[in-house]
Motif scaffolding. Structure first.
Motif, PDB file in Angstrom:
ATOM      1  N   THR A  67       0.837  -1.193   0.000  1.00 18.92           N
ATOM      2  CA  THR A  67       0.000   0.000   0.000  1.00 18.92           C
ATOM      3  C   THR A  67       0.875   1.247   0.000  1.00 18.92           C
ATOM      4  O   THR A  67       2.093   1.166   0.205  1.00 18.92           O
ATOM      5  CB  THR A  67      -0.913   0.024   1.235  1.00 18.92           C
ATOM      6  OG1 THR A  67      -0.081   0.160   2.416  1.00 18.92           O
ATOM      7  CG2 THR A  67      -1.723  -1.259   1.333  1.00 18.92           C
TER       8      THR A  67
ATOM      9  N   LEU B 250       0.918   3.503   2.217  1.00 17.42           N
ATOM     10  CA  LEU B 250       1.441   3.673   3.575  1.00 17.42           C
ATOM     11  C   LEU B 250       2.656   2.777   3.802  1.00 17.42           C
ATOM     12  O   LEU B 250       3.615   3.181   4.469  1.00 17.42           O
ATOM     13  CB  LEU B 250       0.352   3.362   4.601  1.00 17.42           C
ATOM     14  CG  LEU B 250       0.722   3.578   6.076  1.00 17.42           C
ATOM     15  CD1 LEU B 250       1.117   5.041   6.302  1.00 17.42           C
ATOM     16  CD2 LEU B 250      -0.439   3.198   6.984  1.00 17.42           C
ATOM     17  N   ASP B 251       2.626   1.565   3.242  1.00 11.74           N
ATOM     18  CA  ASP B 251       3.773   0.663   3.364  1.00 11.74           C
ATOM     19  C   ASP B 251       5.020   1.289   2.741  1.00 11.74           C
ATOM     20  O   ASP B 251       6.116   1.217   3.308  1.00 11.74           O
ATOM     21  CB  ASP B 251       3.487  -0.672   2.677  1.00 11.74           C
ATOM     22  CG  ASP B 251       2.428  -1.492   3.396  1.00 11.74           C
ATOM     23  OD1 ASP B 251       2.318  -1.347   4.628  1.00 11.74           O
ATOM     24  OD2 ASP B 251       1.710  -2.254   2.725  1.00 11.74           O
TER      25      ASP B 251
ATOM     26  N   SER C 252       6.159   4.461   4.887  1.00 14.71           N
ATOM     27  CA  SER C 252       6.191   4.349   6.347  1.00 14.71           C
ATOM     28  C   SER C 252       7.473   4.918   6.954  1.00 14.71           C
ATOM     29  O   SER C 252       7.431   5.680   7.932  1.00 14.71           O
ATOM     30  CB  SER C 252       6.018   2.883   6.760  1.00 14.71           C
ATOM     31  OG  SER C 252       7.034   2.069   6.147  1.00 14.71           O
TER      32      SER C 252
ATOM     33  N   LEU D 254       7.570   8.803   6.657  1.00 18.04           N
ATOM     34  CA  LEU D 254       6.651   9.465   7.584  1.00 18.04           C
ATOM     35  C   LEU D 254       7.198   9.451   9.012  1.00 18.04           C
ATOM     36  O   LEU D 254       7.096  10.454   9.732  1.00 18.04           O
ATOM     37  CB  LEU D 254       5.276   8.781   7.532  1.00 18.04           C
ATOM     38  CG  LEU D 254       4.523   8.913   6.200  1.00 18.04           C
ATOM     39  CD1 LEU D 254       3.239   8.092   6.232  1.00 18.04           C
ATOM     40  CD2 LEU D 254       4.206  10.382   5.905  1.00 18.04           C
TER      41      LEU D 254
END
Length: 247
Positions: free
Chosen positions: A4, A6-7, A10, A13
């Motif tokens: 994803t 977000l993966d 990560s 972030l």
């Protein structure tokens, strides 16, 4: 299983969050510590920055372009980039922008120096590139998490010296690291072995010399116009390509 968004992002972030947190802690400590304690913190970061810069600059040894040694290519990129930066007034433009942002956020300290120093320290180096590619390809953020810890600690000390400008390096982290992570598939094809690619090594080495300038500024030894050297990061791979083609 498909990764994803977000993966892939990560590590970036978390890195941005640790720098923001470090900046907040640095601002909280600023003005509250005795001057000698604040000075020793900055000197500690300055000495560590010199070490990081020297370690990065050693990459020039593996950046040979044809028959031309990597140190010579690094010197050419740095000098030409510095001349271009002075001609374009990069340092003054950054200072002007920094002053406008500083007034808008009512910040103190040297905004531009903090922004440039933090952006270089946090975003130039093999750990940034390799960690972002790894995160973008496999979702493994371990390398960027290690980097995030180091960056967060450095942000505390840098902010105590330069002020809120350090925190705005978060924008550069998000754009650069996030962009590399999202383009990891394409970069893996162009740079199958980024750790040994001479273009990456040359950019890393030139960036290391600029990080050395940041360390010198932190220690107050002299005033290196680091901002004016920024175009050298863009010229470095072009200088290598020209040397390789001529050879």
């Amino acid at each position: 299983m498909e990764l994803t968004l977000l993966d892939r992002l990560s590590g970036t972030l978390v890195n941005a969050a640790t720098v923001a947190l470090g900046t907040g802690l640095g601002l909280a400590l600023r003005g509250r510590l005795p001057q000698r304690m604040a000075r020793i913190m900055v000197q500690g970061v300055g000495l560590t920055t010199l070490f990081i810069g020297l370690s990065m600059a050693q990459a020039l040894g593996g950046a040979k372009g044809g028959a031309v040694d990597g140190v010579v290519l690094g010197l050419l990129a740095l000098v030409l980039g510095g001349l271009l930066g002075e001609a374009l007034g990069v340092e003054e433009a950054l200072e002007g922008l920094g002053e406008k942002i500083k007034r808008a956020v009512r910040g103190g300290g040297s905004f531009t120096e903090g922004f440039v120093a933090a952006s270089l320290l946090f975003c130039v180096g093999p750990m940034t590139l390799l960690g972002s590619i790894q995160n973008g390809l496999t979702g493994d953020a371990s390398l960027l998490l290690l980097k995030a810890t180091l960056d967060g600690m450095s942000a505390i000390a840098l902010t105590s010296s330069f002020g809120i400008g350090v925190g705005f390096s978060v924008v550069v982290i998000l754009l650069y690291q996030g962009g590399v992570a999202l383009l990891a598939g394409t970069l893996a094809q162009v740079l199958p072995d980024p750790a040994q690619d001479p273009r990456v090594l040359l950019v890393t080495g030139v960036g290391g010399l600029m990080v050395l300038g940041v360390g010198i500024n932190l220690l107050g030894l002299t005033k290196v116009r680091v901002g004016s050297f920024l175009p050298a990061l863009l010229l470095a791979p072009l200088v290598w390509a020209l040397a390789d083609w001529l050879s």
